[in-house]
Design an enzyme around this catalytic site. Structure first.
Site, PDB file in Angstrom:
ATOM      1  N   SER A 261       0.368  -4.814  15.538  1.00  0.00           N
ATOM      2  CA  SER A 261       0.631  -4.379  14.157  1.00  0.00           C
ATOM      3  C   SER A 261       0.150  -2.958  13.876  1.00  0.00           C
ATOM      4  O   SER A 261       0.830  -2.169  13.212  1.00  0.00           O
ATOM      5  CB  SER A 261      -0.035  -5.332  13.170  1.00  0.00           C
TER       6      SER A 261
ATOM      7  N   ARG B   4     -12.168  -3.536  16.784  1.00  0.00           N
ATOM      8  CA  ARG B   4     -11.692  -3.492  15.406  1.00  0.00           C
ATOM      9  C   ARG B   4     -12.044  -4.777  14.671  1.00  0.00           C
ATOM     10  O   ARG B   4     -11.899  -5.873  15.197  1.00  0.00           O
ATOM     11  CB  ARG B   4     -10.159  -3.301  15.370  1.00  0.00           C
TER      12      ARG B   4
ATOM     13  N   ARG C  45       0.346   8.027 -14.990  1.00  0.00           N
ATOM     14  CA  ARG C  45      -0.287   9.069 -15.802  1.00  0.00           C
ATOM     15  C   ARG C  45      -0.754  10.261 -14.976  1.00  0.00           C
ATOM     16  O   ARG C  45      -0.613  11.412 -15.389  1.00  0.00           O
ATOM     17  CB  ARG C  45      -1.478   8.466 -16.566  1.00  0.00           C
ATOM     18  N   TYR C  46      -1.363   9.998 -13.847  1.00  0.00           N
ATOM     19  CA  TYR C  46      -1.945  11.050 -13.023  1.00  0.00           C
ATOM     20  C   TYR C  46      -1.206  11.168 -11.690  1.00  0.00           C
ATOM     21  O   TYR C  46      -0.823  10.167 -11.104  1.00  0.00           O
ATOM     22  CB  TYR C  46      -3.424  10.782 -12.755  1.00  0.00           C
TER      23      TYR C  46
ATOM     24  N   SER D 201      -8.672  16.878 -32.331  1.00  0.00           N
ATOM     25  CA  SER D 201      -9.453  15.716 -32.736  1.00  0.00           C
ATOM     26  C   SER D 201      -8.714  14.982 -33.847  1.00  0.00           C
ATOM     27  O   SER D 201      -8.108  15.606 -34.725  1.00  0.00           O
ATOM     28  CB  SER D 201     -10.836  16.158 -33.242  1.00  0.00           C
TER      29      SER D 201
ATOM     30  N   ARG E  21      -6.099   0.496   1.669  1.00  0.00           N
ATOM     31  CA  ARG E  21      -4.859   0.492   0.884  1.00  0.00           C
ATOM     32  C   ARG E  21      -5.061   1.211  -0.449  1.00  0.00           C
ATOM     33  O   ARG E  21      -4.110   1.669  -1.072  1.00  0.00           O
ATOM     34  CB  ARG E  21      -4.403  -0.946   0.609  1.00  0.00           C
TER      35      ARG E  21
ATOM     36  N   HIS F  18     -29.528  29.941 -15.667  1.00  0.00           N
ATOM     37  CA  HIS F  18     -30.174  28.906 -16.487  1.00  0.00           C
ATOM     38  C   HIS F  18     -29.489  28.783 -17.856  1.00  0.00           C
ATOM     39  O   HIS F  18     -30.121  28.389 -18.840  1.00  0.00           O
ATOM     40  CB  HIS F  18     -31.671  29.188 -16.675  1.00  0.00           C
TER      41      HIS F  18
ATOM     42  N   HIS G 151       1.123 -12.363   6.629  1.00  0.00           N
ATOM     43  CA  HIS G 151       1.015 -11.204   7.516  1.00  0.00           C
ATOM     44  C   HIS G 151       2.137 -10.242   7.160  1.00  0.00           C
ATOM     45  O   HIS G 151       3.315 -10.543   7.385  1.00  0.00           O
ATOM     46  CB  HIS G 151       1.134 -11.651   8.980  1.00  0.00           C
ATOM     47  N   ASP G 152       1.774  -9.094   6.597  1.00  0.00           N
ATOM     48  CA  ASP G 152       2.807  -8.193   6.090  1.00  0.00           C
ATOM     49  C   ASP G 152       3.696  -7.613   7.184  1.00  0.00           C
ATOM     50  O   ASP G 152       4.904  -7.446   6.989  1.00  0.00           O
ATOM     51  CB  ASP G 152       2.176  -7.067   5.259  1.00  0.00           C
TER      52      ASP G 152
ATOM     53  N   SER H 278      -9.414  -2.750   6.009  1.00  0.00           N
ATOM     54  CA  SER H 278      -7.990  -2.883   5.664  1.00  0.00           C
ATOM     55  C   SER H 278      -7.727  -2.882   4.164  1.00  0.00           C
ATOM     56  O   SER H 278      -6.885  -2.129   3.662  1.00  0.00           O
ATOM     57  CB  SER H 278      -7.428  -4.157   6.286  1.00  0.00           C
TER      58      SER H 278
END
Length: 464
Positions: free
Chosen positions: A107, A325, A16-17, A285, A334, A154, A81-82, A330
């Site tokens: 990695s 680290r 959508r976005y 509307s 993502r 204002h 482990h990707d 992590s």
């Protein structure tokens, strides 16, 4: 991995976005393509050092685009482990060179550099769209720089200004945001090829007695990726970089949310001065067919609130990832980086559409100005009368009383009678005649140097 369909949750950012161009950058496919690119760039540098043979390198290159993402996800179920899963899938394709993939690397030498490439690509899209909007605003500012309108403080009638000068608020804010993007681009860098804790010990060991150093190998790889390496890093690039990037996006979205918020007010029928474009078949509307709601401006304001929350996550990632680290960052990384860019992208697209079709209702602008602008002359009238011998306090009281009478008439739907009231006031007439009062009440005498300042901003924008 299952094919996604409408039976499962889909993020609005999936469809959508945001633009397809931005979605592609943060796609799984592009991520794995970048990982492969980094592994091959590393192999090329190691080939020059004599660590990877010509045959092995050619085999890796030949299989660079031969990626089976479904297989990677399948392998990850076992490896948990990707990166390891992606290495295994690549090695299964590249039978000759597969044994040299990821040699000496950790990695995050792969993941972090790929992420920084994606961030740099995404920033360039944002930057280009900001420039487009700045130019659109500059054209509008130039067109309306001299067109007087009522100023509001204002949310109440105040002194006059010009439509172009008001538009300059948003352009100047966006110009500051543009400068923030430039700062981010100059500041952020990839991790480089530095191994497990950032010392490049593994590469130095591999390159012992070789023709290139660990630093030279890093330079060769990063040149292939077209990004710079951080001088200092732990296992990852400094997470403060993500905070800098997200803050620059917040500056962009905040500037446009200010514009959108003001437009929502000015589109209200009680003001009726500006409006966003409204399609011939657009429905305002489901219950009230007469409605012309500022839905695009509301969309910008809504999405900008979301973007504004994301730097806090990046700030905590920077401060709460301990020592060389930890993995605190992590999972959220993502999400927040991609969503920040995609949401900003949508805001920019919507803002461009609004500004392109922005309606300035000149008749209503002038009507509102004529109803209230005479009040703005009050101080000038007092000053001019005092110069001619009047008592400042007495003149102030006369102006106050007549202003309140005029306000009452306006609230009853009548035309502002301020001029007639002053012409009929004996004390005012003692010091100022009709010609002098009319001169003091001319709107052009109360907009200061707004037109000149607005035009100066246009020149600045056009020079970008």
């Amino acid at each position: 991995m299952s094919n996604f369909n409408f039976d499962t949750y889909l993020s609005p950012l999936t469809w959508r976005y945001g633009s397809n161009e931005m979605r592609k950058i943060f796609s799984e496919k592009h991520k794995y393509e970048l990982w492969r690119k980094i592994w091959i760039a590393l192999a090329e540098a190691q080939h020059q050092a004599g660590l990877v043979s010509k045959e092995e390198l050619e085999d890796l290159k030949k299989n660079e685009k031969n990626i089976n993402i479904e297989k990677i996800f399948e392998l990850e179920k076992d490896t948990k482990h990707d990166v390891v899963a992606a290495i295994k899938e690549f090695a299964e394709k590249a039978k000759i060179g597969g044994g040299k993939i990821h040699l000496g690397a950790t990695s995050m030498d792969i993941v972090d550099n790929a992420d920084m490439v994606r961030i740099q690509e995404a920033i360039e899209i944002v930057e280009k769209k900001v420039v487009v909007i700045l130019n659109l605003l500059a054209d509008k500012i130039d067109e309306y720089s001299d067109f007087p309108c009522l100023g509001y403080t204002h949310l109440q009638p105040a002194e006059p200004t010009t439509v172009g000068y008001r538009l300059s608020f948003y352009a100047q804010d966006l110009l500051v945001a543009f400068e923030s993007i430039q700062f981010a681009k100059k500041t952020i860098k990839g991790k480089g090829m530095k191994g497990a804790v950032g010392t490049a010990a593994s590469y130095k060991e591999l390159l012992k007695d070789k023709t290139i150093s660990a630093g030279e190998l890093e330079s060769k790889v990063m040149k292939s990726l077209r990004i710079e390496a951080s001088l200092i890093s732990g296992q990852v690039y400094p997470r403060l970089f993500d905070f800098i990037v997200l803050n620059s996006l917040v500056m962009v979205t905040s500037a446009l949310a200010k514009f959108a918020g003001d437009l929502r007010i000015l589109q209200s029928p009680l003001y009726g001065e500006w409006s966003e474009p409204f399609g011939k078949k657009q429905v305002g509307s489901s219950a009230m067919p007469f409605k012309k709601n500022p839905i695009n401006s509301e969309n910008i304001c809504s999405l900008a609130r979301f973007v504004a929350t994301l730097p806090q996550v990046a700030s905590e990632n920077a401060s709460l990832s301990y020592l060389e680290r930890t993995l605190d960052d992590s999972a959220n990384k993502r999400i927040v980086i991609a969503e920040a860019f995609l949401t900003t992208d949508q805001i920019l697209m919507t803002a461009e559409k609004i500004i392109n079709g922005l309606v300035i209702n000149k008749e209503r602008v002038s009507f509102n100005l004529n109803q209230y602008a005479s009040f703005a002359a009050s101080e000038s009238i007092i000053l001019e009368a005092v110069k001619k011998g009047a008592n400042r306090q007495e003149m102030h009281e006369v102006l106050r009383i007549n202003s309140m009478i005029a306000w009452t008439d306006i609230q009853k739907g009548k035309k502002n009678p301020m001029m007639q009231l002053l012409l009929g006031d004996k004390l005012v007439n003692k010091y100022l005649n009709k010609t002098q009062l009319e001169k003091l009440m001319e709107v052009e005498n109360h907009i200061g140097d707004a037109p000149e300042r607005a035009k100066k901003l246009v020149k600045i924008i056009k020079n970008i």
